[in-house]
Motif scaffolding. Structure first.
Motif, PDB file in Angstrom:
ATOM      1  N   GLY A  40       0.795  -1.217   0.000  1.00 40.78           N
ATOM      2  CA  GLY A  40       0.000   0.000   0.000  1.00 40.78           C
ATOM      3  C   GLY A  40       0.829   1.269   0.000  1.00 40.78           C
ATOM      4  N   SER A  69      -2.068   3.851  -6.337  1.00 38.52           N
ATOM      5  CA  SER A  69      -2.674   3.762  -5.012  1.00 38.52           C
ATOM      6  C   SER A  69      -4.150   3.366  -5.121  1.00 38.52           C
ATOM      7  N   TYR A 110      -4.455  -0.278  -5.774  1.00 38.76           N
ATOM      8  CA  TYR A 110      -4.280  -1.073  -4.552  1.00 38.76           C
ATOM      9  C   TYR A 110      -5.561  -1.090  -3.719  1.00 38.76           C
ATOM     10  N   LEU A 111      -6.171   0.073  -3.533  1.00 41.24           N
ATOM     11  CA  LEU A 111      -7.376   0.159  -2.709  1.00 41.24           C
ATOM     12  C   LEU A 111      -8.513  -0.656  -3.316  1.00 41.24           C
TER      13      LEU A 111
END
Length: 317
Positions: A51, A107, A110-111
Protein backbone atom coordinates in the motif's frame (compact mmCIF):
# COMPACT_ATOMS: atom_id res chain seq x y z
CA UNK A 1 13.04 6.63 -16.60
CA UNK A 2 10.88 6.59 -13.46
CA UNK A 3 10.46 3.21 -11.78
CA UNK A 4 7.29 2.57 -9.75
CA UNK A 5 7.14 -0.14 -7.12
CA UNK A 6 5.92 -0.89 -3.63
CA UNK A 7 7.86 -0.34 -0.40
CA UNK A 8 11.09 -2.22 0.30
CA UNK A 9 12.87 -2.61 3.63
CA UNK A 10 15.76 -0.39 2.52
CA UNK A 11 13.47 2.53 1.59
CA UNK A 12 12.99 4.39 4.93
CA UNK A 13 16.08 6.65 4.72
CA UNK A 14 15.22 7.63 1.15
CA UNK A 15 11.57 8.20 2.02
CA UNK A 16 12.69 10.54 4.81
CA UNK A 17 14.90 12.36 2.28
CA UNK A 18 11.93 12.75 -0.09
CA UNK A 19 9.74 14.08 2.73
CA UNK A 20 12.34 16.69 3.65
CA UNK A 21 12.65 17.81 0.02
CA UNK A 22 8.92 17.95 -0.83
CA UNK A 23 6.90 21.19 -0.45
CA UNK A 24 4.54 19.90 2.24
CA UNK A 25 3.91 23.18 4.07
CA UNK A 26 4.35 24.34 7.67
CA UNK A 27 2.17 21.64 9.26
CA UNK A 28 4.37 18.77 8.14
CA UNK A 29 6.97 17.40 10.53
CA UNK A 30 10.45 18.69 9.66
CA UNK A 31 13.14 17.60 9.67
CA UNK A 32 11.80 14.11 8.99
CA UNK A 33 13.91 11.15 10.11
CA UNK A 34 13.81 7.41 9.60
CA UNK A 35 13.04 6.88 13.31
CA UNK A 36 10.03 9.21 13.18
CA UNK A 37 8.64 7.42 10.11
CA UNK A 38 9.19 4.08 11.81
CA UNK A 39 7.16 5.16 14.84
CA UNK A 40 4.35 6.83 12.91
CA UNK A 41 4.07 4.57 9.87
CA UNK A 42 6.07 1.37 9.46
CA UNK A 43 5.53 -0.01 12.98
CA UNK A 44 1.73 -0.02 12.75
CA UNK A 45 0.27 -3.56 12.92
CA UNK A 46 -1.77 -3.05 9.74
CA UNK A 47 1.09 -1.60 7.66
CA UNK A 48 1.08 -3.28 4.23
CA UNK A 49 4.16 -2.74 2.08
CA UNK A 50 2.05 -3.03 -1.07
CA UNK A 51 0.00 0.00 0.00
CA UNK A 52 3.06 2.29 0.03
CA UNK A 53 3.87 3.08 -3.59
CA UNK A 54 7.30 4.51 -4.39
CA UNK A 55 8.66 6.39 -7.42
CA UNK A 56 12.40 6.05 -8.04
CA UNK A 57 14.59 7.98 -10.51
CA UNK A 58 18.18 6.75 -10.91
CA UNK A 59 18.17 5.25 -7.41
CA UNK A 60 16.65 8.31 -5.73
CA UNK A 61 13.14 8.24 -4.28
CA UNK A 62 11.34 11.15 -5.94
CA UNK A 63 7.86 10.49 -4.57
CA UNK A 64 5.57 8.15 -2.72
CA UNK A 65 1.86 7.63 -2.11
CA UNK A 66 0.40 5.80 0.85
CA UNK A 67 -2.98 4.06 0.78
CA UNK A 68 -4.81 2.94 3.90
CA UNK A 69 -8.12 2.09 5.50
CA UNK A 70 -10.09 3.05 8.57
CA UNK A 71 -11.56 0.96 11.35
CA UNK A 72 -14.61 -1.28 11.16
CA UNK A 73 -17.69 -0.23 13.12
CA UNK A 74 -16.63 -2.29 16.16
CA UNK A 75 -13.12 -0.72 15.98
CA UNK A 76 -11.59 -4.19 16.29
CA UNK A 77 -10.40 -4.55 12.71
CA UNK A 78 -9.89 -2.75 9.40
CA UNK A 79 -12.80 -1.90 7.08
CA UNK A 80 -11.63 -2.15 3.47
CA UNK A 81 -14.85 -0.90 1.86
CA UNK A 82 -13.64 2.72 1.99
CA UNK A 83 -10.02 3.40 1.19
CA UNK A 84 -7.98 6.58 1.25
CA UNK A 85 -4.78 7.74 -0.36
CA UNK A 86 -3.47 9.54 2.69
CA UNK A 87 -0.61 11.45 1.07
CA UNK A 88 1.05 11.86 -2.32
CA UNK A 89 4.53 13.25 -1.66
CA UNK A 90 6.60 14.37 -4.67
CA UNK A 91 9.93 16.20 -4.63
CA UNK A 92 10.63 19.06 -7.05
CA UNK A 93 11.24 17.28 -10.38
CA UNK A 94 10.79 18.06 -14.09
CA UNK A 95 8.12 15.34 -14.24
CA UNK A 96 6.59 15.93 -10.82
CA UNK A 97 2.97 16.19 -12.06
CA UNK A 98 3.24 12.94 -13.99
CA UNK A 99 4.89 11.26 -10.99
CA UNK A 100 2.11 12.37 -8.63
CA UNK A 101 -0.60 11.30 -11.07
CA UNK A 102 0.90 7.84 -11.57
CA UNK A 103 1.44 7.30 -7.85
CA UNK A 104 -2.21 8.15 -7.17
CA UNK A 105 -3.38 5.86 -9.98
CA UNK A 106 -1.43 2.97 -8.51
CA UNK A 107 -2.67 3.76 -5.01
CA UNK A 108 -6.26 3.63 -6.28
CA UNK A 109 -5.51 0.28 -7.87
CA UNK A 110 -4.28 -1.07 -4.55
CA UNK A 111 -7.38 0.16 -2.71
CA UNK A 112 -9.76 -1.31 -5.28
CA UNK A 113 -7.91 -4.64 -5.23
CA UNK A 114 -8.44 -4.80 -1.47
CA UNK A 115 -12.19 -4.27 -1.88
CA UNK A 116 -12.66 -0.49 -1.68
CA UNK A 117 -15.88 0.70 -3.29
CA UNK A 118 -15.35 4.30 -2.16
CA UNK A 119 -12.15 6.30 -2.65
CA UNK A 120 -10.98 9.18 -0.47
CA UNK A 121 -8.04 11.55 -0.63
CA UNK A 122 -6.33 12.62 2.59
CA UNK A 123 -6.43 11.37 6.14
CA UNK A 124 -9.02 12.31 8.74
CA UNK A 125 -10.33 11.29 12.13
CA UNK A 126 -11.67 8.21 10.34
CA UNK A 127 -8.39 7.51 8.54
CA UNK A 128 -5.71 8.25 11.13
CA UNK A 129 -3.94 4.93 10.94
CA UNK A 130 -0.70 6.57 9.82
CA UNK A 131 1.02 9.99 10.09
CA UNK A 132 -0.70 11.20 13.28
CA UNK A 133 1.39 14.16 14.39
CA UNK A 134 3.56 14.00 11.26
CA UNK A 135 1.20 15.87 8.92
CA UNK A 136 -1.59 18.24 9.86
CA UNK A 137 -1.13 18.69 13.60
CA UNK A 138 -3.48 17.30 16.22
CA UNK A 139 -5.26 15.03 13.73
CA UNK A 140 -5.24 14.33 10.01
CA UNK A 141 -6.97 17.22 8.16
CA UNK A 142 -7.27 15.79 4.67
CA UNK A 143 -4.87 17.61 2.36
CA UNK A 144 -4.00 21.07 3.65
CA UNK A 145 -4.33 24.24 1.59
CA UNK A 146 -0.66 24.80 2.44
CA UNK A 147 0.12 21.71 0.28
CA UNK A 148 -1.43 23.02 -2.97
CA UNK A 149 0.60 20.77 -5.27
CA UNK A 150 -0.69 17.70 -3.42
CA UNK A 151 -4.28 18.95 -3.62
CA UNK A 152 -3.90 19.35 -7.38
CA UNK A 153 -2.91 15.68 -7.75
CA UNK A 154 -6.38 14.73 -6.51
CA UNK A 155 -8.17 17.42 -8.52
CA UNK A 156 -6.52 16.24 -11.77
CA UNK A 157 -7.66 12.68 -11.00
CA UNK A 158 -11.31 13.71 -10.76
CA UNK A 159 -11.69 14.00 -7.00
CA UNK A 160 -13.92 16.64 -5.45
CA UNK A 161 -13.81 18.21 -2.01
CA UNK A 162 -16.15 16.16 0.18
CA UNK A 163 -15.46 17.94 3.44
CA UNK A 164 -13.49 20.94 4.64
CA UNK A 165 -11.51 20.72 7.88
CA UNK A 166 -10.56 23.74 10.00
CA UNK A 167 -7.40 23.65 12.12
CA UNK A 168 -8.10 25.59 15.34
CA UNK A 169 -5.29 26.78 17.62
CA UNK A 170 -5.33 28.52 21.00
CA UNK A 171 -2.35 29.87 22.90
CA UNK A 172 -2.59 29.09 26.61
CA UNK A 173 -0.52 32.10 27.57
CA UNK A 174 -2.71 33.89 30.11
CA UNK A 175 -5.65 31.54 29.55
CA UNK A 176 -8.44 31.94 32.11
CA UNK A 177 -11.43 29.66 32.58
CA UNK A 178 -14.65 31.54 31.73
CA UNK A 179 -16.58 32.67 34.78
CA UNK A 180 -20.33 32.65 34.26
CA UNK A 181 -23.44 31.27 35.85
CA UNK A 182 -23.44 28.04 33.86
CA UNK A 183 -19.79 27.31 34.60
CA UNK A 184 -20.29 27.86 38.33
CA UNK A 185 -23.39 25.62 38.35
CA UNK A 186 -21.57 22.77 36.60
CA UNK A 187 -18.60 23.05 38.96
CA UNK A 188 -20.88 22.75 42.01
CA UNK A 189 -22.42 19.49 40.86
CA UNK A 190 -19.52 17.67 39.16
CA UNK A 191 -16.05 16.26 39.71
CA UNK A 192 -13.22 16.22 37.16
CA UNK A 193 -10.97 13.17 36.95
CA UNK A 194 -7.61 13.42 35.19
CA UNK A 195 -6.23 10.15 33.82
CA UNK A 196 -2.72 9.98 32.40
CA UNK A 197 -2.07 7.13 29.98
CA UNK A 198 -5.68 5.89 30.12
CA UNK A 199 -6.55 2.42 28.94
CA UNK A 200 -7.19 2.51 25.22
CA UNK A 201 -10.88 2.04 24.55
CA UNK A 202 -10.51 -0.11 21.43
CA UNK A 203 -7.99 -1.96 19.32
CA UNK A 204 -8.08 0.89 16.81
CA UNK A 205 -7.34 3.55 19.43
CA UNK A 206 -4.48 1.44 20.78
CA UNK A 207 -3.02 0.87 17.31
CA UNK A 208 -3.25 4.49 16.19
CA UNK A 209 -1.89 5.99 19.41
CA UNK A 210 0.88 3.52 20.22
CA UNK A 211 3.83 5.54 21.51
CA UNK A 212 1.64 8.61 22.01
CA UNK A 213 1.12 10.06 25.50
CA UNK A 214 -2.62 10.51 26.16
CA UNK A 215 -4.38 12.42 28.90
CA UNK A 216 -8.11 11.95 29.41
CA UNK A 217 -10.37 14.28 31.39
CA UNK A 218 -13.59 12.72 32.67
CA UNK A 219 -16.45 14.81 33.98
CA UNK A 220 -18.63 12.95 36.48
CA UNK A 221 -21.45 13.71 38.86
CA UNK A 222 -20.81 13.51 42.58
CA UNK A 223 -22.29 9.99 42.38
CA UNK A 224 -19.68 9.08 39.71
CA UNK A 225 -22.04 9.03 36.74
CA UNK A 226 -19.99 9.77 33.61
CA UNK A 227 -21.14 12.93 31.86
CA UNK A 228 -18.42 13.24 29.26
CA UNK A 229 -14.72 13.06 28.48
CA UNK A 230 -12.06 14.89 26.51
CA UNK A 231 -8.89 13.20 25.29
CA UNK A 232 -5.71 15.13 24.51
CA UNK A 233 -2.32 13.93 23.34
CA UNK A 234 1.19 15.31 23.61
CA UNK A 235 1.88 16.44 20.03
CA UNK A 236 5.38 15.06 19.76
CA UNK A 237 7.46 15.19 17.64
CA UNK A 238 5.73 18.01 15.74
CA UNK A 239 5.53 20.37 18.72
CA UNK A 240 9.23 19.83 19.37
CA UNK A 241 9.90 21.06 15.84
CA UNK A 242 7.71 24.11 16.60
CA UNK A 243 9.79 24.84 19.70
CA UNK A 244 6.90 24.74 22.18
CA UNK A 245 4.80 22.26 24.14
CA UNK A 246 1.52 21.59 22.33
CA UNK A 247 -1.46 19.35 23.10
CA UNK A 248 -3.88 18.03 20.51
CA UNK A 249 -7.54 17.47 21.27
CA UNK A 250 -8.47 14.13 19.70
CA UNK A 251 -12.11 13.98 20.70
CA UNK A 252 -14.77 15.27 23.08
CA UNK A 253 -17.57 12.89 24.03
CA UNK A 254 -20.64 14.04 25.96
CA UNK A 255 -23.15 11.38 26.93
CA UNK A 256 -26.22 11.56 24.70
CA UNK A 257 -28.88 12.92 27.10
CA UNK A 258 -26.37 15.43 28.52
CA UNK A 259 -25.62 17.22 25.26
CA UNK A 260 -26.48 20.86 24.63
CA UNK A 261 -26.14 21.68 28.35
CA UNK A 262 -22.81 23.52 28.21
CA UNK A 263 -20.85 20.55 29.53
CA UNK A 264 -18.45 20.40 26.57
CA UNK A 265 -17.40 24.02 27.05
CA UNK A 266 -16.87 23.49 30.77
CA UNK A 267 -14.94 20.26 30.21
CA UNK A 268 -12.60 21.62 27.54
CA UNK A 269 -12.02 24.91 29.39
CA UNK A 270 -11.10 23.12 32.62
CA UNK A 271 -8.85 20.74 30.70
CA UNK A 272 -7.08 23.65 29.01
CA UNK A 273 -6.55 25.32 32.36
CA UNK A 274 -5.00 22.13 33.73
CA UNK A 275 -2.77 21.71 30.67
CA UNK A 276 -1.59 25.30 31.01
CA UNK A 277 -0.58 24.56 34.60
CA UNK A 278 1.42 21.60 33.28
CA UNK A 279 3.39 23.85 30.92
CA UNK A 280 1.46 23.33 27.70
CA UNK A 281 1.70 26.46 25.55
CA UNK A 282 -0.71 25.65 22.71
CA UNK A 283 -3.82 23.55 22.15
CA UNK A 284 -4.95 22.48 18.71
CA UNK A 285 -8.22 20.90 17.55
CA UNK A 286 -9.83 20.13 14.20
CA UNK A 287 -13.46 20.48 13.12
CA UNK A 288 -15.37 19.51 10.02
CA UNK A 289 -17.31 22.23 8.21
CA UNK A 290 -20.44 20.21 9.00
CA UNK A 291 -19.84 20.32 12.77
CA UNK A 292 -21.06 23.81 13.59
CA UNK A 293 -21.50 23.19 17.36
CA UNK A 294 -17.83 22.21 17.69
CA UNK A 295 -16.70 25.25 15.71
CA UNK A 296 -18.86 27.44 17.95
CA UNK A 297 -17.35 25.85 21.06
CA UNK A 298 -13.80 26.63 19.98
CA UNK A 299 -14.75 30.15 18.98
CA UNK A 300 -16.16 30.78 22.47
CA UNK A 301 -12.92 29.53 24.01
CA UNK A 302 -10.82 31.93 21.96
CA UNK A 303 -9.42 29.59 19.32
CA UNK A 304 -8.44 30.98 15.94
CA UNK A 305 -8.44 29.13 12.63
CA UNK A 306 -4.84 28.60 11.51
CA UNK A 307 -5.52 26.83 8.21
CA UNK A 308 -7.87 24.52 6.32
CA UNK A 309 -7.69 21.19 4.60
CA UNK A 310 -9.89 19.22 2.23
CA UNK A 311 -10.94 15.58 2.39
CA UNK A 312 -11.42 14.49 -1.20
CA UNK A 313 -13.71 11.84 -2.68
CA UNK A 314 -13.91 10.18 -6.08
CA UNK A 315 -16.84 8.25 -7.54
CA UNK A 316 -15.92 4.65 -8.22
CA UNK A 317 -17.13 3.57 -11.64
Amino acid sequence: MIEYRCFRNDDPPRLADAWRAAPLGPSAMQPMTTAILEAGVFSKPYFDREGLLVAVDDGRVVGFAHAGFGAAADRRSIDTSIGSTLLVVVVPHPAEQAIGDELLRRSEGYLRARGATQLRGGGSGQFRGFYLGLYGGSDLPGILDSSPAMQQVFVRAGYHSLERVAVHRRSLDGFRVPVNRLHIAVRRTTVMHVIDEPERRSWWEAATTTGVALRRYELRTKTRELLGSATFWDMQPLSQAWGLVAAGLLHVDIEGPRRRQGLAQYLVAEAMHDLAQEGVALVEAHTSDTNLPAAGLFDKLGFGVAEHGSIFAKPVG
